[in-house]
Design an enzyme around this catalytic site. Structure first.
Site, mmCIF file in Angstrom:
data_model
loop_
_atom_site.group_PDB
_atom_site.id
_atom_site.type_symbol
_atom_site.label_atom_id
_atom_site.label_comp_id
_atom_site.label_asym_id
_atom_site.label_seq_id
_atom_site.Cartn_x
_atom_site.Cartn_y
_atom_site.Cartn_z
ATOM 1 N N LYS A 106 0.861 -1.139 0.009
ATOM 2 C CA LYS A 106 0.398 -0.506 0.130
ATOM 3 C C LYS A 106 0.227 1.457 0.177
ATOM 4 C CE LYS A 106 -4.298 1.557 1.170
ATOM 5 N NZ LYS A 106 -5.313 1.727 2.324
HETATM 6 N N1 PMP Z 1 -6.966 -2.232 -4.317
HETATM 7 C C1 PMP Z 1 -6.585 -0.770 -4.001
HETATM 8 C C2 PMP Z 1 -5.836 -0.025 -4.811
HETATM 9 C C3 PMP Z 1 -7.078 0.260 -2.421
HETATM 10 O O1 PMP Z 1 -6.948 1.439 -2.559
HETATM 11 C C4 PMP Z 1 -8.239 -0.130 -1.776
HETATM 12 C C5 PMP Z 1 -8.635 0.365 -0.459
HETATM 13 N N2 PMP Z 1 -7.592 0.268 0.840
HETATM 14 C C6 PMP Z 1 -8.538 -1.656 -1.615
HETATM 15 C C7 PMP Z 1 -7.830 -1.931 -3.038
HETATM 16 C C8 PMP Z 1 -8.890 -2.453 -0.647
HETATM 17 O O2 PMP Z 1 -8.130 -2.956 0.618
HETATM 18 P P1 PMP Z 1 -8.818 -3.115 2.054
HETATM 19 O O3 PMP Z 1 -10.141 -3.726 2.048
HETATM 20 O O4 PMP Z 1 -7.608 -3.436 2.747
HETATM 21 O O5 PMP Z 1 -9.173 -1.332 2.806
#
Ligand code: PMP
Length: 265
Positions: A106
């Site tokens: 991330k």
């Molecule tokens: N993909 C992307 C590109 C994102 O930005 C997010 C949001 N965080 C997600 C998937 C979903 O991840 P999460 O469930 O951990 O929020």
């Protein structure tokens, strides 16, 4: 807070993947987040965004020795999308490739890709963009993971198809399994988006949201399908601590807190 430990771990691991080892453990980051919420006495649903960044150390791109900082923002939050039941399009931008970046991590830099795809989709009148990976397989939404439903089978792309390893994705995989649905992590072809019984997005901010139209083709008759609705309800129960076996996903902020915050690491 919902899945605080997993969010802090993902932050620390994401940083490690890009040579940005933090001088705090995931547990210490979690403690800092907890302290912030306690001090602010949050009484409503809040979105929590911890962010790690490099500071002093010069202009050299080798930032390994630069000072590391972690800031945490928490703010009241309602919904990521203005409407329920999303109209989406396949973006002309591909999801950042695993040979150039690390989509699994991330990392803020990856979000230029998401941001460009989002703006392109909104300019064209859609609610959200859906990205393919470099090989043309379905990757994910600009800020969400994607699932398709076929009968009692729920499928989502595996992590090698250039996706962020979403914590909501992981949660939904567990909940779908609990519900007796068959769960598959497998590559998804673009054409399957048009023929799936149901399609939905998952994300910390988005939670579980039905996709009801893709590239002008209606999905599940243009409304949220039955499996999506069941998973959405189950997710809502999990976040609010109503599923006894998954109470460990929650971190209480104080004895009186009734609502869960969502960490977006
Ligand atoms: N993909 C992307 C590109 C994102 O930005 C997010 C949001 N965080 C997600 C998937 C979903 O991840 P999460 O469930 O951990 O929020």
């Amino acid at each position: 807070m919902f899945r605080l430990k997993e969010h802090s771990q993902r932050l620390a691991r994401s940083a490690h993947m890009i040579h940005m080892d933090l001088p705090w453990t995931a547990a210490q980051i979690s403690e800092g987040i907890l302290e912030l919420l306690k001090k602010n006495g949050a009484r409503e649903i809040v979105y929590i965004r911890p962010i790690a960044f490099v500071g002093e150390g010069g202009i050299n791109l080798d930032s390994r020795k630069h000072l590391k900082h972690v800031a945490v923002f928490a703010f009241p939050f309602r919904a990521y999308f203005e409407r329920s039941g999303l109209r989406v399009c396949v973006s002309s931008w591909r999801r950042v490739s695993r040979s150039s970046m690390i989509p699994r991590s991330k990392v803020a830099a990856n979000y230029l890709n998401s941001s460009m795809a989002t703006i392109e989709a909104k300019l064209a009148g859609y609610d959200e963009a859906l990205l393919l990976d470099e090989e043309g397989r379905v990757s994910e939404g600009a800020g969400e993971n994607l699932f398709i439903v076929e009968g009692e089978v729920v499928a989502t792309p595996p992590t090698y198809t250039a996706i962020l390893e979403g914590i909501t994705r992981q949660t939904v995989l567990a909940l779908a399994h609990d519900m007796g649905l068959e769960v598959r992590e497998r590559p998804i072809d673009r054409s399957e988006l048009y023929t799936a019984d149901e399609v939905f997005f998952t994300g910390t901010a988005t939670e579980v949201e039905a996709v009801v139209e893709i590239d002008g083709r209606k999905v599940s008759g243009g409304e949220a399908g039955p499996v999506t609705k069941r998973i959405k309800a189950s997710y809502s129960d999990a976040v609010r601590g109503r599923i006894p076996k998954h109470r460990a996903w929650l971190t209480p902020v104080n004895a009186n807190s009734r609502r869960a915050g969502r960490a977006g690491s």
